[in-house]
Design a protein around this motif. Sequence first.
Motif, PDB file in Angstrom:
ATOM      1  N   GLU A  32       2.339  -8.550  -3.112  1.00 20.81           N
ATOM      2  CA  GLU A  32       1.072  -8.393  -2.402  1.00 20.81           C
ATOM      3  C   GLU A  32       0.727  -9.663  -1.612  1.00 20.81           C
ATOM      4  O   GLU A  32       0.371  -9.613  -0.428  1.00 20.81           O
ATOM      5  N   LEU A  33       0.858 -10.821  -2.277  1.00 20.52           N
ATOM      6  CA  LEU A  33       0.490 -12.082  -1.617  1.00 20.52           C
ATOM      7  C   LEU A  33       1.460 -12.416  -0.494  1.00 20.52           C
ATOM      8  O   LEU A  33       1.075 -12.935   0.550  1.00 20.52           O
ATOM      9  N   GLY A  53       2.986 -10.217   1.307  1.00 18.77           N
ATOM     10  CA  GLY A  53       2.605  -9.323   2.401  1.00 18.77           C
ATOM     11  C   GLY A  53       1.460  -9.910   3.214  1.00 18.77           C
ATOM     12  O   GLY A  53       1.469  -9.890   4.446  1.00 18.77           O
ATOM     13  N   LYS A  54       0.469 -10.478   2.495  1.00 21.79           N
ATOM     14  CA  LYS A  54      -0.665 -11.073   3.194  1.00 21.79           C
ATOM     15  C   LYS A  54      -0.234 -12.276   4.025  1.00 21.79           C
ATOM     16  O   LYS A  54      -0.669 -12.457   5.167  1.00 21.79           O
ATOM     17  N   VAL A  84       2.674 -12.756   5.261  1.00 22.75           N
ATOM     18  CA  VAL A  84       3.465 -12.267   6.396  1.00 22.75           C
ATOM     19  C   VAL A  84       2.539 -11.833   7.533  1.00 22.75           C
ATOM     20  O   VAL A  84       2.793 -12.128   8.703  1.00 22.75           O
ATOM     21  N   ILE A  85       1.444 -11.148   7.182  1.00 23.12           N
ATOM     22  CA  ILE A  85       0.500 -10.714   8.221  1.00 23.12           C
ATOM     23  C   ILE A  85      -0.041 -11.939   8.974  1.00 23.12           C
ATOM     24  O   ILE A  85      -0.075 -11.970  10.211  1.00 23.12           O
ATOM     25  N   ARG A 101       2.725 -13.421  11.165  1.00 26.23           N
ATOM     26  CA  ARG A 101       2.960 -12.635  12.383  1.00 26.23           C
ATOM     27  C   ARG A 101       1.917 -12.996  13.443  1.00 26.23           C
ATOM     28  O   ARG A 101       2.216 -13.047  14.630  1.00 26.23           O
ATOM     29  N   LYS A 151      11.911  -7.867   5.769  1.00 29.78           N
ATOM     30  CA  LYS A 151      11.580  -8.038   4.352  1.00 29.78           C
ATOM     31  C   LYS A 151      12.469  -7.165   3.477  1.00 29.78           C
ATOM     32  O   LYS A 151      12.782  -6.038   3.837  1.00 29.78           O
ATOM     33  N   LEU A 198      11.881  -6.231  -0.240  1.00 29.88           N
ATOM     34  CA  LEU A 198      10.976  -6.446  -1.370  1.00 29.88           C
ATOM     35  C   LEU A 198      11.079  -5.309  -2.376  1.00 29.88           C
ATOM     36  O   LEU A 198      11.359  -4.172  -1.985  1.00 29.88           O
ATOM     37  N   ASP A 213       9.519  -2.328  -4.661  1.00 28.86           N
ATOM     38  CA  ASP A 213       8.356  -1.509  -4.310  1.00 28.86           C
ATOM     39  C   ASP A 213       7.375  -1.378  -5.477  1.00 28.86           C
ATOM     40  O   ASP A 213       6.556  -0.467  -5.512  1.00 28.86           O
ATOM     41  N   CYS A 214       7.486  -2.278  -6.447  1.00 32.17           N
ATOM     42  CA  CYS A 214       6.469  -2.296  -7.502  1.00 32.17           C
ATOM     43  C   CYS A 214       5.949  -3.732  -7.605  1.00 32.17           C
ATOM     44  O   CYS A 214       6.586  -4.657  -7.111  1.00 32.17           O
ATOM     45  N   PRO A 215       4.764  -3.899  -8.214  1.00 35.26           N
ATOM     46  CA  PRO A 215       4.227  -5.262  -8.306  1.00 35.26           C
ATOM     47  C   PRO A 215       5.170  -6.180  -9.094  1.00 35.26           C
ATOM     48  O   PRO A 215       5.822  -5.747 -10.038  1.00 35.26           O
TER      49      PRO A 215
END
Lengths: 476, 228
Positions: free
Chosen positions: A324-325, A327-328, A330-331, A334, A344, A346, A348-350
Motif C-alpha cells: 500500500e505504501l 503504491g502511494k 509510486v503515485i 509519477r 511493478k 508486487l 496481490d495481498c498485504p
Amino acid sequence: MAFFGFSKIDPSHVVKLLRRSRAATLIVFVAATVVSYQAQAEHRPITSALVYLMCVMLIGASRGLRSGLAAGFAASCIYSIFIRNPIFEFGTVTLDYYAPLFGFNFAALISGTLAGRLTDRAESAEAARQQLDLLVQFSSALQKAVHLEDVAIVLRSTIPQADIRSRLVPYVERARLGSVQHNLQKVIGLAISVPGGGAPDRRFEPSDIDLPAFVDLLAMAVERCVLLEQKAETEAVQRSEQLKTTILSSLSHDLRTPIAAISASAASLKRFGPAFSAEVRAEMLQTIEEQCTRLDRFIAKLLSFGRLQGGDVAGQLEPVDVVELLGKAVISARAAGPNHPIFKDLPDCPVIVMANPAMLEQVFFNILENAVVYTQPGSAIRIHVEAAGEKVVIRIRDNGKGVGNDNLGNIFEPFFRSKSSRNTNGQGLGLFIARGFVEAFDGSIEASSPHAGGPGLEISITLPLVRVEVEDVVNG
Amino acid sequence: MARQVLIIDDEPAIAQTLKPVLAAHQYDVTTASNAAEALRKARQCAYDVALLDLGLPDADGKEIISNLHAYSCRSVIVISARHQEAEKIAALDGGADDYLNKPFSIDELLARIRAALRRSNGAAGGQIFKSRELVIDYVQRSVQFMGEDVKFSPKEFALIEAMARHAGQVVTRRQLLLAGWNDPTADGQNLRTYITLLRQKLEKDPSEPKLIVTETGVGYRLMATIDG
C-alpha cells in the motif's frame, strides 16, 4: 668394586632425589653406615672414612646446612663409637679421636653452606623470572587496552582483588604520579568494584609483584587511554563541525535556489505580466508551483534529517502494508517524474511489517525520487517485492548511469552526490534518510549495480515480516 | 445564499490569498487570527465550514474543535503540517470532519470544502449514493461500478458504505473498524485485507488506487467524482 655402579649415576639426580625425599636421605645414610662398617671390618679404614664423608657431603649439598650438620654429627658419633673402635671399647682420648668429628662436620658445613647459597640463588632467580614474566604478560595485555575500563579488566585479571586492595591502593595513594594519579585511582577503583568473575588465572604471592614497575606500566597504559579518548573526542568534534558546515551550506544553497526562481517569476509577473504572452505567464506560474513543491520536499527531508540526528527516530511502530505504501510513493513519484515508466511486480495481498507508515512511505519515495531525478527521462524504473519466510525484500532498480562500484558504499552518507549527479537538483539526503529509517525498523538497505559495474542502480530494502492471522474473508 | 466560510489562521498571507479565491467560488469568507476571535465570531454567526490551523498563538487548535461545532460551525477542516499524523488523528477523534496537509493546492481545498458541505447538507444521508464511477444503494445493499453490478460481502459493503457516506472526506481506521466490526480496537490487519479486496474490485490498478486512496497513518478517502 661396589662403587663402579655409582659412577654411572648423575650426582645431580641423587641430589634432586634427596632434596625431595627424607626417606631417601635416611636410606642413603643407613646404607653409607653399613658400607662404612663393612669396609672397616675388612680393614680398609680409608675407604670406610671416605664413604661416610661422601655421604655427609651429599646430604649437606642436597638438604642444606642444618641437615648436613645433623648428618655430620651423627656420622662422627657412629664412626667414632661403632666403626673405628670396637664397641664400648674406650681407648685413650687423642687428637686422632676428634678427627672424624671435625672432618665430617666441617665437610657438612661447607657443602651445606654452598648448597644453601646455590638454592637461594636459584630461588631468587626463579622469583625474578616469574616477576618479569608477570610484568611482560601484564604489559602485553595492557597493549590492547583502549579505554580505562579495559585497563581495569586487565588489572583485575592479573592480580587478586584482595592484593589490589591491600597493596596497590596504599602504594598509589602514597605515590606522586602527577596528572595520571587521579585516573590511576579511578582504574584501581573500577578493578576493585567490579564484582566477581575475574579471578586471575594464576595465583601470585604478594611478594611476586614488583610494585613500582607494575604501577609504572599501569600509569603508562592509563595515560595512553586518556590520550586516545581525547583524540577521539577531538575528532568527533571536528566531524560534527564539518557536518554542520556542510548542512548549512547545503541548506542555504537548496533553499535559495527555489526561492530565487519563485521570486524572479513572481516579480516578473507583477511588473511585466500583461506584456507576456499567456504561454509565458503559465510557464512562470508553473515554475512557482514546482519550486514550492521542491521546497516543501526539502523541508520534509530536513525534518527527517533532524529526527535522525536527534536520535528520536521511529517512535511507536505499527503494522503497515508495504504494498500500500509503495503504491502511494509510486503515485507521488509519477507526479515528480512523469516521463519515467515505472513497472511493478508486487504481491496481490498485504505485506505487513512493523514501521511508522509516513516514514516508510518517505523511504520508498526518496528512493524513487532519486531514480527519477538522476536518470534520463524515458528510462524505466522497476520495483520488485518478494515476501519469503521471515522477511520481505523490496528492490527498486533504475536504468541510469549508476554510481560506480567505488561509490556504492557511500551513497547512503549524508550530502553524498556522485560526480555525475552534481548538477542535478538533489541534496544528497534522500538515501541517508532512507537508511536511517529502515534501520530504525530493524531492516537493512543496500545498493548494488545490477550489471556488474555497468549502468543502473538497484536499492534493496529488507524488512522483517509480521506474521498475522487473517479472518476468513469469504464469509466476512 | 452564499456559503459561510470561517478561516482561522494566524498567518495573514493565507487569509489574504484564500479570500479572493473562495469569493470567486461564491463563498462568503470571514477570518480570525486566533482562537478567542474565532470562538467569538462562531458564537455570533453560523458558518458552514471552518478552516482551522492547528498551530494558533493562543490555544491548541484541537481544543476548540468541539466549541466551534457547538456554537455554529457545521464542519471543521483542520489544516496541519504533513508529518504530524498523530495530531491529525487526535483532531479527527476530537470531532474534526477532515484535514488538509500544508502546503495545499487550491483545488484540494475546494474539493474538501465541497465534500464537507455535501455531508453537512445531508446529501450523504440519502438512500442512494451516486458518483460518476459508483452507484451504491444503501437499502438494497447493491453496488454498481462503471454501470456493472459488483458483488460485495456484508463486511465489504459496510466499509464502502462508511466511505461513501463521507465521500471526499477522510475516514479514519477507527471509524472503519467500527463500521465493519462494531469494535474500534479490532485487528487492523483484517481491515487492510478488506481494503485490498475492495481495491481489487473497484480499481484499475489496485496497487496505485485512485478511488480508495490511502491517507498514510490516518485512514482512507473515497475520491469519487460527484457532479453538482
